[in-house]
Design a protein around this motif. Structure first.
Motif, short mmCIF file in Angstrom:
data_model
loop_
_atom_site.label_atom_id
_atom_site.label_comp_id
_atom_site.label_asym_id
_atom_site.label_seq_id
_atom_site.Cartn_x
_atom_site.Cartn_y
_atom_site.Cartn_z
N ARG A 13 1.02 -1.23 -0.24
CA ARG A 13 -0.10 -0.12 -0.01
C ARG A 13 0.93 0.79 -0.05
O ARG A 13 1.66 1.51 1.20
N LEU A 14 1.10 2.17 -0.98
CA LEU A 14 1.64 3.21 -1.10
C LEU A 14 1.11 4.67 -0.87
O LEU A 14 0.22 4.92 -1.53
N THR A 30 -1.56 12.36 0.84
CA THR A 30 -1.45 12.97 -0.48
C THR A 30 -2.84 12.02 -1.84
O THR A 30 -3.21 11.91 -2.47
N LYS A 31 -2.01 11.03 -1.63
CA LYS A 31 -2.52 9.74 -2.97
C LYS A 31 -1.99 8.82 -1.77
O LYS A 31 -1.17 8.37 -1.52
N THR A 32 -3.28 7.43 -2.47
CA THR A 32 -2.89 6.36 -2.40
C THR A 32 -2.77 4.93 -3.26
O THR A 32 -3.84 5.39 -4.46
N ALA A 33 -1.65 4.38 -3.98
CA ALA A 33 -1.36 3.17 -4.56
C ALA A 33 -1.28 1.98 -3.83
O ALA A 33 -0.93 1.93 -3.03
N PHE A 34 -1.48 1.07 -4.89
CA PHE A 34 -0.77 -0.69 -4.73
C PHE A 34 -0.30 -0.87 -5.58
O PHE A 34 -0.34 -1.38 -6.39
N ASP A 35 1.00 -2.16 -5.37
CA ASP A 35 1.27 -2.73 -6.26
C ASP A 35 2.02 -4.05 -4.96
O ASP A 35 0.86 -4.33 -4.12
N CYS A 36 2.51 -5.03 -6.10
CA CYS A 36 2.44 -6.60 -5.84
C CYS A 36 4.40 -6.12 -4.64
O CYS A 36 4.87 -5.60 -4.85
N GLY A 37 3.64 -6.48 -3.67
CA GLY A 37 4.65 -6.84 -2.87
C GLY A 37 6.06 -8.37 -2.61
O GLY A 37 5.25 -9.59 -2.98
N THR A 87 -6.59 -16.50 6.02
CA THR A 87 -6.21 -15.69 6.32
C THR A 87 -6.09 -14.66 5.12
O THR A 87 -6.37 -14.95 3.91
N SER A 88 -5.04 -13.59 5.54
CA SER A 88 -4.78 -12.11 4.61
C SER A 88 -3.70 -12.15 4.03
O SER A 88 -2.59 -12.68 5.20
N THR A 89 -3.18 -12.07 2.43
CA THR A 89 -1.47 -12.07 2.01
C THR A 89 -1.47 -10.51 3.09
O THR A 89 -2.18 -10.06 3.03
N ARG A 90 -0.35 -10.66 3.42
CA ARG A 90 0.62 -9.51 4.18
C ARG A 90 -0.32 -8.53 2.92
O ARG A 90 -0.02 -8.31 2.43
N GLU A 91 0.29 -7.44 4.05
CA GLU A 91 0.82 -5.71 3.58
C GLU A 91 1.75 -5.04 3.86
O GLU A 91 2.09 -5.46 4.99
N CYS A 92 2.09 -4.62 3.70
CA CYS A 92 3.31 -3.43 3.27
C CYS A 92 2.91 -1.96 3.21
O CYS A 92 2.45 -2.05 2.26
N PHE A 93 3.85 -1.96 4.45
CA PHE A 93 2.39 0.43 3.78
C PHE A 93 4.55 0.88 3.81
O PHE A 93 4.90 1.12 4.01
N VAL A 94 4.51 1.81 2.49
CA VAL A 94 5.67 1.30 2.14
C VAL A 94 5.22 3.62 1.78
O VAL A 94 4.02 3.95 1.51
N VAL A 95 5.67 4.74 2.50
CA VAL A 95 5.12 6.05 2.64
C VAL A 95 6.79 6.37 1.61
O VAL A 95 7.53 6.47 1.98
N LEU A 96 6.09 7.41 0.93
CA LEU A 96 7.30 8.04 0.02
C LEU A 96 6.48 9.29 0.18
O LEU A 96 4.93 10.10 -0.16
N SER A 97 7.65 10.27 0.40
CA SER A 97 6.94 11.93 -0.15
C SER A 97 7.37 11.86 -1.85
O SER A 97 8.20 11.79 -2.42
N ASP A 98 6.59 13.05 -2.05
CA ASP A 98 6.33 14.10 -3.24
C ASP A 98 8.23 14.98 -3.31
O ASP A 98 8.54 15.01 -4.09
N ASP A 99 8.73 15.08 -2.04
CA ASP A 99 9.79 16.31 -2.36
C ASP A 99 11.27 15.69 -1.73
O ASP A 99 11.99 16.17 -1.92
N THR A 100 11.29 14.27 -0.69
CA THR A 100 12.17 14.35 -0.62
C THR A 100 12.72 12.60 -1.48
O THR A 100 11.67 11.85 -2.02
N PHE A 101 13.96 12.10 -0.85
CA PHE A 101 14.18 10.74 -1.88
C PHE A 101 13.95 9.28 -0.66
O PHE A 101 14.17 9.81 0.18
N GLY A 102 13.33 8.30 -1.03
CA GLY A 102 13.90 6.80 -0.57
C GLY A 102 12.39 7.08 0.00
O GLY A 102 11.27 7.54 -0.08
#
Length: 310
Positions: A13-14, A30-37, A87-102
């Motif tokens: 969950r991005l 500001t925005k949420t997106a999904f990807d496979c992990g 059961t559920s496939t796990r979620e990984c929360f990934v916090v990303l910034s528009d202004d910084t890297f990483g």
């Protein structure tokens, strides 16, 4: 056919924010997106982008299966997952910034796989995989997936005669080395830990470790990598790029490296292609995307130096 095995897949969950993530502050999304992990799924995504026939294997939870499958369809990833009921496939929360890297990653541990599905995975591998195939086992295992379980999986793959690559860490990486797999991608510290040798030079350690590993790539982070193959050492110097997020760059490298081997590229060309793709990845904001056209241009900026034995 290339099979990837992701023992602990995830739904990423991005979460996009402005500025740095801070404690005691309302960090508005500001925005949420999904990807496979999961590393194996990322490798499959790269292979699909190259048009290499592949199939993702692993064990997913039943409760959010539709969501995972929708993401895989969007990524053009063919799959044949076993399903763990209730059961559920796990979620990984990934916090990303528009202004910084990483990025900041907050992964769930995942569910405990039943013995039935552990056994079913072995049967599935034994039935599907042929000698001419390639298998890549990548990523962390789920809770209570023991070294004995992993050993049985490695044994099952090796019994098929197929090429076996492993991108794992810790005791699971050490076991892969002992079992004599065909490809690993440790970092410099992991090489020292595997050999328990701190006095020798990095080159000496790599040559020693490569005696039983046909394709050994040692990641040096932003400085590139060193590859050992056929008794030769190649230092790979990546192009300079504007880094936004290096998460997933190693997975893209592995996927592109496997694509190069599948297409029978010379080892130096394979390294250039994989490094170009990885360089393109760090320019992206999410955890798995890269631009194939940009990677082709970056490939031409990769330098490879053959290291002579001292």
């Amino acid at each position: 056919m290339i099979y990837t095995i992701t023992l602990n897949p995830a739904i990423d969950r991005l979460l996009f924010i402005h500025g740095e993530l801070e404690k005691r502050k309302t960090n508005r999304v500001t925005k949420t997106a999904f990807d496979c992990g999961g590393k194996g799924l990322h490798v499959s995504g790269v292979l699909s982008k190259f048009g290499i026939k592949n199939e993702a294997l692993g064990i997913a939870g039943s409760d959010n299966l539709d969501q995972l499958y929708a993401i895989l369809k969007e990524k053009h990833i063919n799959h044949d997952f076993l399903v763990e009921a209730g059961t559920s496939t796990r979620e990984c929360f990934v916090v990303l910034s528009d202004d910084t890297f990483g990025s900041t990653m907050i992964p769930e541990a995942g569910f405990t796989v039943s013995q039935t599905n552990k056994d079913n995975l072995l049967k599935q591998v034994a039935k599907k995989v042929k000698k001419e195939d390639m298998v890549v086992i990548a990523g962390s295992p789920p809770p209570h997936y023991t070294l004995s379980d992993f050993k049985e999986l490695l044994r099952t793959v090796k019994a098929t005669g197929a090429f076996l690559g492993c991108d794992n860490s810790g005791d699971y990486l050490n076991l892969a080395v002992k079992m004599g797999v065909d490809f690993i991608k440790p970092n410099e510290d992991e090489v020292i830990a595997i050999l328990d040798e701190k006095k020798a030079s990095l080159e000496e350690n790599i040559r020693k470790l490569a005696e039983n590993i046909p394709y050994l790539v040692v990641s040096l982070g932003a400085k590139g990598s060193i590859c050992a193959h056929n008794g030769k050492l190649y230092q790979v110097i990546p192009p300079k790029v504007h880094e936004r997020n290096d998460t997933g760059a190693g997975d893209v490298f592995v996927g592109a490296f496997m694509a190069g081997l599948a297409m029978n590229m010379p080892i130096t060309e394979t390294l250039k292609v994989a490094t170009g793709c990885s360089a393109s990845k760090v320019m992206q904001q999410d955890s798995s995307s890269f631009d194939l056209e940009a990677a082709g241009k970056l490939k031409n900026q990769v330098s490879i130096i053959q290291l002579e034995e001292r």
